[in-house]
Design a protein around this motif. Structure first.
Motif, short mmCIF file in Angstrom:
data_model
loop_
_atom_site.label_atom_id
_atom_site.label_comp_id
_atom_site.label_asym_id
_atom_site.label_seq_id
_atom_site.Cartn_x
_atom_site.Cartn_y
_atom_site.Cartn_z
N ARG A 139 -3.63 -3.58 8.03
CA ARG A 139 -2.75 -2.70 7.41
C ARG A 139 -2.20 -1.85 8.58
NH1 ARG A 139 -6.20 -0.13 3.07
NH2 ARG A 139 -5.78 -2.44 2.25
N SER A 140 -0.99 -1.67 8.53
CA SER A 140 -0.18 -0.93 9.60
C SER A 140 -0.74 0.51 9.88
CB SER A 140 1.38 -0.94 9.12
OG SER A 140 2.16 -0.39 10.22
N LEU A 182 12.46 -2.18 6.53
CA LEU A 182 11.40 -2.80 6.80
C LEU A 182 11.16 -3.40 8.05
CD1 LEU A 182 8.66 -4.13 5.62
CD2 LEU A 182 10.33 -6.01 4.72
N VAL A 183 9.89 -3.16 8.63
CA VAL A 183 9.50 -3.65 9.98
C VAL A 183 8.23 -4.71 9.61
CG1 VAL A 183 8.95 -3.21 12.41
CG2 VAL A 183 10.52 -1.78 11.08
N LEU A 184 8.45 -5.90 10.29
CA LEU A 184 7.08 -6.71 9.95
C LEU A 184 6.73 -6.76 11.58
CD1 LEU A 184 8.75 -9.72 8.04
CD2 LEU A 184 7.24 -7.94 7.18
N GLN A 185 5.46 -6.84 11.39
CA GLN A 185 4.44 -6.72 12.69
C GLN A 185 3.57 -7.95 12.72
OE1 GLN A 185 3.82 -2.35 11.02
NE2 GLN A 185 2.79 -2.32 12.96
N VAL A 225 0.87 -1.39 -0.19
CA VAL A 225 -0.04 -0.07 -0.12
C VAL A 225 0.71 1.27 -0.09
CG1 VAL A 225 -1.99 1.16 1.02
CG2 VAL A 225 -1.84 -1.32 1.33
N PRO A 226 1.14 1.88 -1.10
CA PRO A 226 1.83 3.05 -1.17
C PRO A 226 1.30 4.13 -0.45
CG PRO A 226 0.81 2.97 -3.33
CD PRO A 226 0.36 1.75 -2.36
N LEU A 231 5.73 2.61 2.60
CA LEU A 231 4.96 1.61 1.88
C LEU A 231 4.38 1.06 2.94
CD1 LEU A 231 7.29 0.70 -0.76
CD2 LEU A 231 5.38 2.00 -1.18
N LEU A 232 3.05 0.71 3.02
CA LEU A 232 2.62 -0.31 3.94
C LEU A 232 2.46 -1.75 3.26
CD1 LEU A 232 -0.39 1.70 5.30
CD2 LEU A 232 1.89 1.66 6.16
N VAL A 233 2.85 -2.69 3.95
CA VAL A 233 3.19 -4.25 3.51
C VAL A 233 2.36 -5.14 4.22
CG1 VAL A 233 4.74 -6.21 3.48
CG2 VAL A 233 5.45 -3.89 3.28
#
Length: 877
Positions: free
Chosen positions: A595-596, A567-570, A518-519, A525-527
């Motif tokens: 969605r972060s 990049l940080v994964l949640q 998600v730009p 950017l949201l991943v």
């Protein structure tokens, strides 16, 4: 609701103009800058063209707008603005706006004393603000003479009496208190008049002398006056190459010719040329640039300081070769005979050839705001240079020079008050750092290939791996033209965003899978993806690794270096902006979507579904006629969450992709599903429309513009192609027949539709359709939902979810169930399908997958809906 990817205050939406988000970021950065510098009271007015226009309108009694701004800002002391005032009535006027701090007020008094009374537009002594005509620039004495004597008188004073009575001067550029450049047209054939600060004339004249002594066509100095600060050179009539490049008329051959011209310049051996003062008149140290950038955006301070120090440590190459010193496509002009001239010799000097190449590379990046496009064009230039026999550049020197020029250009978006200046500035700084560090994506690949000479062979265009070849599309095909069958010509292109590809690789490397990116603006950017065990995982990529580190510290995660950022994964709903989401997962709920920083959805242990949002952004209720669709019932609502019941059945998406679905379901039952959905949509639109915001054609164009702007910002397309697609959508929607607005879902696709076929609660021969996620419901044209659904069916065929024949048969069944109406009118359907295809092409540029899904959607941009149904074969089944 996979395509609803953009947030606005109050709720999630994809209907916001891309420029609106950029303007909001700029406004925040401007406000912060004003707050940090209270010493210059009128600073806010100079940063806001609309506010300045209101001031000038009040002073002149005529409303108008301020255009063509160019700023010079000295924190704590002054801000100078060159701009054009365009009144609603009367002729445009070029202005000089100056704002001073209290301790610099003597400069205001001096400006007033030197200005002619009729040249003063506005004075606000309390605010330290004065607005005059541009010729009131006190540091350019030639400007005052030009205003007094006119172009003819000034040229005659310089010994150029050939200017006839018709001589007129047109201001091209004005850098306040530094220089002004004018084109003087008249009987003499035209000259360029440079008005400079006294003391800089000798340097400029020497630079022009150096260019004139090389093997490339360059204008010569016709006259100059040190005391007046005036240099006159020949005007080269023709087309600047940057304009040709922007219009798509330069092509591969033209870019190669630029490379050959650069090779000729650097290969020249001027004889007894004047020696420049110490031969050290290059662009100078970068520490002032770093200070300026840190002053504009303090968050960059920890990056720009060390970066400037590293670049300033690059040793000087000594005498080197003749350089232009500020090489870019706008410094090259093709005259009517076809000859290529090198103009603007102000900074010509001796130095390393890599400096000119780095300047050209940075100029291409700035011209296109797009690394892949700039890299492709640079590769063609370097191929032409190689064809001309120029020696390979040194890799380290070339990377240093490119990074230095990118860093210098990072202040330009602010100075020119470009929309999105804050994001562009941070992006340029990040790219400069990446290039210096040996990265830089496609641009870095082209630079390295140039040094290795492996990418440059006679008769071939040099392109970095993954870089699209430079288009040789004839300029006779305009960007908005349509090829046979409604297909988009090759001039309009889109590909998967490079950063999204890298993010997909990172997730794959840990056993996961990327679902969507998600730009946000160009720095985030949201991943959305899944982990190795199939669990949903959210993430966020920030161009600034320090910002990523702060998020990681808040949730106890690690930062992965990706594409120059972090990049940080949640996992498991970890999200500092949605603290209750992780708590629900810990209490036994299953994370369904996340969605972060925006929202998450969980399946509760009781079987209900809860959507978690930021407080105040909970979706509202939308009344849907029961005869149209079944919808989830709200059973709980609170601050930051809404809980609803579950709906029975399978999504239409699941039915489409089910390869083992029995024939009895495919034909006729799957078609019955389509007809049921069509009837439901028609019944939804027949209901009285609710009161609420209307999503009209302008709003739909804004959606497309936002997505294509984001795609260009993240390297998936070019600004030119983005503009061309948006124009096509605007043209299509403007031509669509008007219709009474109706209630629309606004995000209707196969994953939002649940199909319930025959069980204990529904007769075996009945089909019921359920509808999910009405967050975006609005009053809109009846063709919007129908076109969006049918285009999604096309999309599923492009993705390989189902055979094209199956998608076509369902599409026809939907239309059959909908019947004849304003939504199914062929002209309306085609127009709104054009908008849907354009939007989805940009959306799916952030979802790397096998094949070319964005390109397939773009290729079919204007094709009518729906496709002709083909017989369903056993293979299709």
């Amino acid at each position: 609701m996979a395509e609803r990817l953009i947030e606005t205050p109050g709720r999630t939406t994809d209907g916001v103009d891309d420029r609106a988000a950029e303007r909001a970021a700029d406004r925040a950065a401007d406000e912060a800058l004003v707050a940090r510098d209270p010493a210059v009271p009128a600073l806010a007015d100079l940063l806001d063209p609309a506010a300045l226009a209101r001031r000038v309108a009040a002073a002149t009694g005529t409303p108008g707008v301020v255009t063509r701004p160019y700023l010079r800002y000295k924190p704590g002391t002054s801000c100078l603005l060159a701009a054009r005032w365009v009144p609603d009535a009367g002729d445009p006027r070029d202005l000089l706006v100056r704002a001073y701090a209290d301790h610099a007020r003597p400069k205001l008094d001096k400006a007033m004393r030197r200005a002619a009374p009729d040249d003063v537009v506005l004075v606000d002594a309390d605010a330290g603000l004065v607005v005059t005509g541009w010729a009131g620039d006190r540091d350019l004495p030639g400007a005052r003479l030009l205003a007094r004597d006119g172009a003819r008188g000034l040229l005659a004073r310089l010994g150029l009496p050939g200017a006839g009575p018709g001589a007129t001067a047109r201001l091209l550029r004005h850098n306040p208190e530094r220089r002004a450049v004018l084109h003087v047209a008249g009987d003499h054939g035209g000259v360029v008049l440079r008005l400079l600060r006294p003391g800089t004339v000798a340097r400029v004249v020497t630079g022009y002398g150096l260019l004139a002594a090389t093997d490339v066509p360059a204008p010569r100095v016709l006259a100059h006056d040190d005391a007046l600060g005036v240099v006159v050179t020949r005007w080269v009539d023709g087309d600047p190459l940057d304009a040709l490049d922007a219009a798509g008329a330069l092509g591969d051959a033209g870019l190669r010719e630029v490379g050959a011209q650069v090779a000729a310049l650097h290969g020249s051996a001027p004889g007894a040329e004047p020696r420049l003062a110490g031969d050290d008149v290059g662009r100078g140290a970068l520490s002032p640039v770093a200070d300026a950038l840190a002053g504009l955006l303090p968050g960059l301070a920890e990056t720009v300081g060390p970066l400037a120090d590293a670049l300033d440590r690059q040793p000087s190459p000594g005498r080197g070769v003749p350089l232009h010193g500020d090489l870019s496509l706008d410094q090259l002009v093709r005259d009517p005979s076809g000859a290529l001239w090198l103009v603007d010799g102000d900074t010509a000097r001796w130095g390393a050839p890599e400096d000119d190449l780095g300047s050209l590379a940075a100029g291409l990046v700035r011209a296109h705001d797009d690394v892949p496009t700039a890299a492709a064009r640079l590769a063609a230039v370097l191929a032409g240079r190689d064809d001309a026999g120029a020696p390979a550049p040194d890799r380290t020197t070339l990377r240093h020079a490119t990074a230095a020029h990118l860093l210098r250009r990072a202040t330009e978006p602010f100075r020119r008050r470009e929309t999105g200046w804050a994001g562009r500035t941070a992006w340029l700084v990040g790219l400069a750092r990446d290039v210096l560090d040996g990265a830089g994506g496609d641009l870095g690949d082209v630079l390295d290939a140039a040094a290795e000479r492996s990418g440059h062979r006679a008769g071939t265009a040099a392109s970095a791996p993954g870089t699209p070849a430079v288009s040789a599309q004839p300029s006779a095909v305009p960007a908005t033209s349509t090829a046979p069958g409604g297909r988009v010509p090759p001039a309009e292109r889109i590909r998967y965003a490079p950063v999204a590809r890298e993010l997909a690789d990172v997730l794959a490397g840990v056993g996961g899978r990327l679902s969507a990116v998600v730009p946000r603006p160009a720095d985030r950017l949201l991943v959305i993806g899944t982990e190795a065990d199939g669990r949903v995982v959210a993430g966020r990529w920030d161009a600034d690794a320090r910002t990523a580190a702060r998020l990681a510290a808040r949730i106890g995660a690690r930062v992965r270096a990706v594409a120059g950022g972090g990049l940080v994964l949640q996992p498991d709903g970890a999200d500092p902006d949605l603290p209750s989401l992780a708590a629900r997962v810990r209490d036994g709920a299953t994370l369904v979507a996340h969605r972060s920083g925006r929202r998450g959805v969980v399946r509760d242990p009781a079987g209900t579904y809860t959507k978690v949002t930021r407080p105040g952004r909970e979706p509202g209720d939308v009344a849907v006629p029961s005869a149209a669709f079944t919808t989830p019932q709200v059973v709980g609502r609170g601050d930051g969450f809404v809980t609803t019941t579950a709906l029975p059945g399978r999504t239409l998406h699941e039915l489409l992709r089910d390869a083992v679905t029995p024939d009895a379901v495919l034909d006729p039952t799957l078609e019955d599903v389509g007809r049921t959905i069509g009837r439901g949509l028609r019944r939804l639109q027949d209901a009285p429309p609710p009161h609420g915001a209307e999503h009209d054609a302008d709003a739909e164009v804004a959606v497309v513009a936002r997505w294509w702007g984001l795609a260009a910002a993240h390297g998936a397309t070019t600004a030119a192609d983005s503009d061309a697609v948006v124009r096509r959508v605007r043209t299509a929607l403007d031509a669509a027949p008007a219709a009474r607005p109706v209630l629309t879902h606004r995000d209707l696709h196969d994953k939002q539709l649940l199909v319930h076929v025959g069980d204990d609660t529904v007769p075996a021969d009945a089909v019921r359709a359920g509808l999910l996620d009405l967050d975006l419901a609005a009053v809109a044209h009846p063709a919007l939902d129908l076109a969006n659904l049918l285009v999604h069916l096309e999309l599923r065929a492009h993705q390989g979810v189902c055979p094209p024949a199956r998608a076509a048969r369902v599409a026809h069944a939907v239309l059959d169930g909908y019947g004849h109406g304003a939504g199914s009118d062929p002209a309306s359907l085609r127009a709104w399908a054009t908008a849907a295809r354009a939007r989805l092409a940009a959306v799916y540029a952030f979802r790397p997958a096998p094949g070319d899904v964005p390109g397939a959607l773009l290729t079919d941009l204007g094709r009518p809906l729906p496709p002709e149904p083909a017989p369903l074969t056993l293979e299709d089944r």
